[in-house]
Write an enzyme that holds these catalytic residues in place. Structure first.
Site: not given
Ligand code: BG6
Length: 467
Positions: A143, A211, A230, A235, A321
């Site tokens: 992506k 996060e 993002d 997701h 974030k």
């Molecule tokens: C990524 C994003 O696809 O997924 C990031 O670009 C994000 O910004 C990350 O932090 C989170 O993934 P996971 O598996 O650590 O929850």
């Protein structure tokens, strides 16, 4: 089932994703015997020798692999790695792939993994065509798949000039998480929950992925992306589709994508008035960020699905974030009992509605919270919880990291957990109003749950987190 031998051409081989996830994942696949016969040809913009690339991969596996390699294992994996700089051109790449294929012998397939920024994806595809590496190949794309409807259509059309859709695997690593797939098992392998999985019993749903991670290393990339592109378009919406879709006619890729795509088509256009965009204070002083940047590092929103199952049920999505805690939960809030016979001071209703919660953490959990009697005199109520955790099962050691699982599926040609061109285009289509008229970003302090406006957004409901 026997996996064909594969040459994996890893574009962006010296990048962050390759270091953190892809190389450790590939090492694990080779050494766990899930994909023993693979050779990896690394390529990127950097000049590097085979030896330097092996050293890079070794430190990546040591730092980020979930299992440490013994020296013998390392020798075994090491042998599989070679490197060719992208600047050496298509002929040099073709020669490196050919050498790897000869070393493997037999009927070798190719997996081109494009771990590159969106701008670089098309030039890489052109290079693969010029190097004549399209036959016997599948291509994994990272992506974002476009940044709006027009760019997604253009990107898909360009990709389809070289690769058939059946060769293309658009990766969304959230769907590779065991816990995300467990939603399908939970919903469709049991008779218990599906009958109540609709607007008659469910009050609202939250998909909440805060996060704690900052953006120090990635601010430059993030500046042109933001939380919506993002995280949400890929997701969160993908996970939402697993929660909301109708039972597919079979557990096979076409049937599942059809149902997911129906969810995306039923998504009502996202209205800017139901979106809170946030930016943590201090973001604009990061290197690579414009002093007056309007990029959101946080987003909370209400979405609606315009279909029979979900009419009137709000879906609240949030991610950002530098937030207070790192969590990944899907929380299903059930409607309250139609009338309460318990005295007002019993505690009924005080701890919110009953919930089913999927925790998408590495050790995935499902829990159900409901009211029960508090021991002692009288009738006082308390929230009780039933919980299941994959960490407690016998097969806990079999967990595959999301990327490992998806790389393996791509090599098997299994599209079940990947996104289609059509699905992505519907999502961009529903995003148009928001992209054209984003509400201004509101500041939030690092270490919090986002700007204050998030509470009003979900009122009269409340955010489930923090627990
Ligand atoms: C990524 C994003 O696809 O997924 C990031 O670009 C994000 O910004 C990350 O932090 C989170 O993934 P996971 O598996 O650590 O929850």
């Amino acid at each position: 089932e026997q996996l064909d031998p594969h040459v994996i051409v890893l574009f962006g081989a010296t990048g962050d994703l390759a270091r953190r996830k892809l190389l450790p994942g590939m090492a694990h696949l080779v050494l766990s015997d899930l994909a023993p016969d693979i050779r990896i040809v690394g390529t990127s913009l950097e000049d590097m020798s085979d030896e330097e690339f092996r050293a890079f991969a070794r430190s990546a596996v040591e730092q980020f692999g979930h299992k440490q390699l013994s020296p013998e294992q390392w020798d075994l994996f090491d042998d599989n790695l070679t490197y060719v700089a992208q600047s050496a051109g298509p002929a040099a790449l073709a020669a490196a792939v050919e050498r790897a294929e000869q070393a493997l012998g037999g009927d070798v397939r190719r997996l081109h993994y494009l771990s590159v920024p969106p701008k670089a994806a098309l030039p890489v595809i052109d290079m693969l065509r010029e190097a004549d590496l399209v036959a016997r190949a599948r291509v994994v794309m990272e992506k974002p798949f476009g940044t709006d409807l027009a760019s997604a259509i253009a990107l898909n059309a360009r990709v389809h000039e070289t690769f058939k859709e059946s060769q293309v695997f658009r990766i969304d690593h959230f769907l590779g998480k065991e816990a995300a797939q467990n939603i399908l098992a939970f919903r469709f392998a049991n008779g218990l929950f599906e009958p109540i999985w609709n607007r008659n019993f469910i009050d609202h749903i939250q998909i909440d992925i805060p996060e704690t991670l900052g953006l120090d290393q990635r601010a430059n990339f993030y500046e042109s992306t933001g939380a919506y592109k993002d995280m949400v378009v890929t997701h969160l919406f993908q996970v939402m589709a697993f929660v909301a879709m109708e039972p597919p006619t079979a557990l096979e890729p076409r049937a599942i994508s059809e149902e997911k795509n129906k969810v995306f088509r039923s998504l009502l256009p996202i209205r800017p008035s139901t979106v809170v965009r946030g930016q943590f204070t201090g973001y604009t002083s990061l290197p690579g960020v414009a002093p007056d940047s309007d990029t959101e590092t946080f987003i909370a929103m209400e979405c609606r699905l315009d279909n029979w199952r979900w009419a009137g049920v709000p879906f609240y999505l949030r991610t950002g974030k530098e937030m207070a805690e790192g969590k990944r939960i899907i929380s299903i809030a059930f409607k309250e009992a139609p009338r309460s016979m318990f005295p007002a001071n019993s505690g009924v209703g005080q701890s919110g509605p009953d919930h089913l919660t999927f925790d998408l953490a590495d050790e995935s959990k499902v829990s159900l919270s409901f009211y029960g009697k508090r021991p002692g005199p009288g009738m006082r109520l308390q929230k009780l919880s039933m919980q299941f955790s994959t960490g407690e099962t016998e097969s806990a050691g079999d967990v595959l990291e999301a990327y490992e699982r998806l790389i393996l599926d791509a090599m098997r040609g299994d599209h079940t957990l990947f996104t289609t061109a059509e699905g992505i285009e519907s999502l961009w289509d529903r995003s148009a109003q928001l992209l054209d008229n984003p509400p201004p970003v509101k500041p939030y302090a690092p270490g919090t749950w986002g700007p204050n406006a998030i509470h009003q957004l979900v009122a009269p409901h409340a955010w489930r987190l923090p627990f």
